[in-house]
Design a protein around this motif. Structure first.
Motif, mmCIF file in Angstrom:
data_model
loop_
_atom_site.group_PDB
_atom_site.id
_atom_site.type_symbol
_atom_site.label_atom_id
_atom_site.label_comp_id
_atom_site.label_asym_id
_atom_site.label_seq_id
_atom_site.Cartn_x
_atom_site.Cartn_y
_atom_site.Cartn_z
ATOM 1 N N ILE A 1 38.630 9.445 85.115
ATOM 2 C CA ILE A 1 39.488 8.950 86.186
ATOM 3 C C ILE A 1 39.494 7.423 86.173
ATOM 4 O O ILE A 1 38.501 6.792 86.542
ATOM 5 N N PRO A 2 40.612 6.803 85.738
ATOM 6 C CA PRO A 2 40.723 5.351 85.840
ATOM 7 C C PRO A 2 40.815 4.970 87.318
ATOM 8 O O PRO A 2 41.493 5.645 88.087
ATOM 9 N N ARG A 3 40.127 3.893 87.713
ATOM 10 C CA ARG A 3 40.094 3.497 89.124
ATOM 11 C C ARG A 3 40.688 2.109 89.301
ATOM 12 O O ARG A 3 40.484 1.228 88.468
ATOM 13 N N TYR A 4 41.398 1.925 90.406
ATOM 14 C CA TYR A 4 42.033 0.650 90.693
ATOM 15 C C TYR A 4 42.346 0.580 92.181
ATOM 16 O O TYR A 4 42.476 1.589 92.856
ATOM 17 N N PRO B 1 44.877 12.293 89.914
ATOM 18 C CA PRO B 1 44.452 11.553 91.107
ATOM 19 C C PRO B 1 44.691 10.048 90.956
ATOM 20 O O PRO B 1 44.862 9.345 91.949
ATOM 21 N N THR B 2 44.707 9.563 89.737
ATOM 22 C CA THR B 2 45.109 8.198 89.417
ATOM 23 C C THR B 2 45.875 8.250 88.100
ATOM 24 O O THR B 2 45.718 9.188 87.308
ATOM 25 N N LEU B 3 46.675 7.225 87.877
ATOM 26 C CA LEU B 3 47.477 7.172 86.656
ATOM 27 C C LEU B 3 46.585 7.165 85.415
ATOM 28 O O LEU B 3 45.662 6.368 85.317
ATOM 29 N N ASN C 1 56.973 6.098 85.049
ATOM 30 C CA ASN C 1 57.927 7.196 84.897
ATOM 31 C C ASN C 1 58.527 7.604 86.249
ATOM 32 O O ASN C 1 58.653 8.789 86.544
ATOM 33 N N ALA C 2 58.859 6.611 87.082
ATOM 34 C CA ALA C 2 59.453 6.806 88.412
ATOM 35 C C ALA C 2 58.517 7.525 89.393
ATOM 36 O O ALA C 2 58.962 8.103 90.377
ATOM 37 N N LEU C 3 57.213 7.492 89.134
ATOM 38 C CA LEU C 3 56.212 8.096 90.024
ATOM 39 C C LEU C 3 55.222 7.026 90.464
ATOM 40 O O LEU C 3 54.928 6.101 89.705
ATOM 41 N N ALA C 4 54.688 7.174 91.663
ATOM 42 C CA ALA C 4 53.649 6.274 92.167
ATOM 43 C C ALA C 4 52.312 7.007 92.160
ATOM 44 O O ALA C 4 52.225 8.162 92.584
ATOM 45 N N PHE C 5 51.287 6.331 91.665
ATOM 46 C CA PHE C 5 49.944 6.895 91.565
ATOM 47 C C PHE C 5 48.994 5.999 92.344
ATOM 48 O O PHE C 5 48.605 4.929 91.868
#
Length: 142
Positions: free
Chosen positions: A94-97, A30-32, A104-108
Motif C-alpha cells: 500500500i503506497p501511502r501519501y 485503498p491508495t493509488l 484515469n479519471a479516478l481519485a484515490f
C-alpha cells in the motif's frame, strides 16, 4: 499458481512475474497503485518459503518501490502480511501519501493517512481499470 494468487485475479492482474513471486494489481485500491506481492509457492507460513524466495524478495521489493515511486510519488509504503482469509504467503503493498492522487479519471484518497491504511475505503477497479493500471505499472518495472 496457488489459490490466493488466483483469487487476486491472476493472470488478468499480473504486473510482473518472478521465479518465486508475482506482483499483482490489487483490484480494490485503498491508495493509488496498491499491489499484492504473492509467493507462487503453496506455503501458508512465511518460514516455509524456500530460501531462494527470500533471496529474490529483495530484487522484487526494489522493483516495486521504484515503479510505485514513479507512479504515485508515495511518501511511505506499507507491506501488510495479513493472511487471515487468503492463506498463502502474500503481502498487500500500500503506497501511502497525504491527500489524494488522480489517475484515469479516478481519485484515490489515502483515507487512513498518517495512521493505519483504511483498506475498507477503496476504489474498486473494473476490468478495464485493472488492465490500464497493469499496463501503466508494468512499463515501470525494470
Amino acid at each position: 499458481m496457488n489459490e490466493t494468487v488466483i483469487k487476486f485475479g491472476y493472470p488478468e492482474t499480473l504486473v510482473r512475474e518472478y521465479e518465486h513471486w508475482v506482483v499483482l494489481v490489487r483490484p480494490s485500491q485503498p491508495t493509488l497503485g496498491s499491489l499484492v506481492l504473492a509467493a507462487k509457492s503453496d506455503a501458508t507460513e512465511y518460514h516455509d518459503l524456500p530460501d531462494a524466495a527470500f533471496a529474490e524478495l529483495k530484487q522484487v521489493v526494489i522493483a516495486i518501490e521504484r515503479a510505485l515511486r514513479e507512479f504515485t510519488d508515495y511518501a511511505k509504503i506499507n507491506y501488510l502480511m495479513l493472511m487471515m482469509v487468503d492463506p498463502h504467503v502474500h503481502y498487500h503493498v500500500i503506497p501511502r501519501y497525504d491527500g489524494a492522487r488522480a489517475w484515469n479519471a479516478l481519485a484515490f484518497e489515502d483515507a487512513g493517512w498518517p495512521a493505519v491504511p483504511a483498506l475498507g475505503e477503496a476504489v474498486k477497479l473494473d476490468p478495464a481499470g485493472i488492465a490500464a493500471m497493469r499496463t501503466a505499472l508494468s512499463s515501470r518495472f525494470a
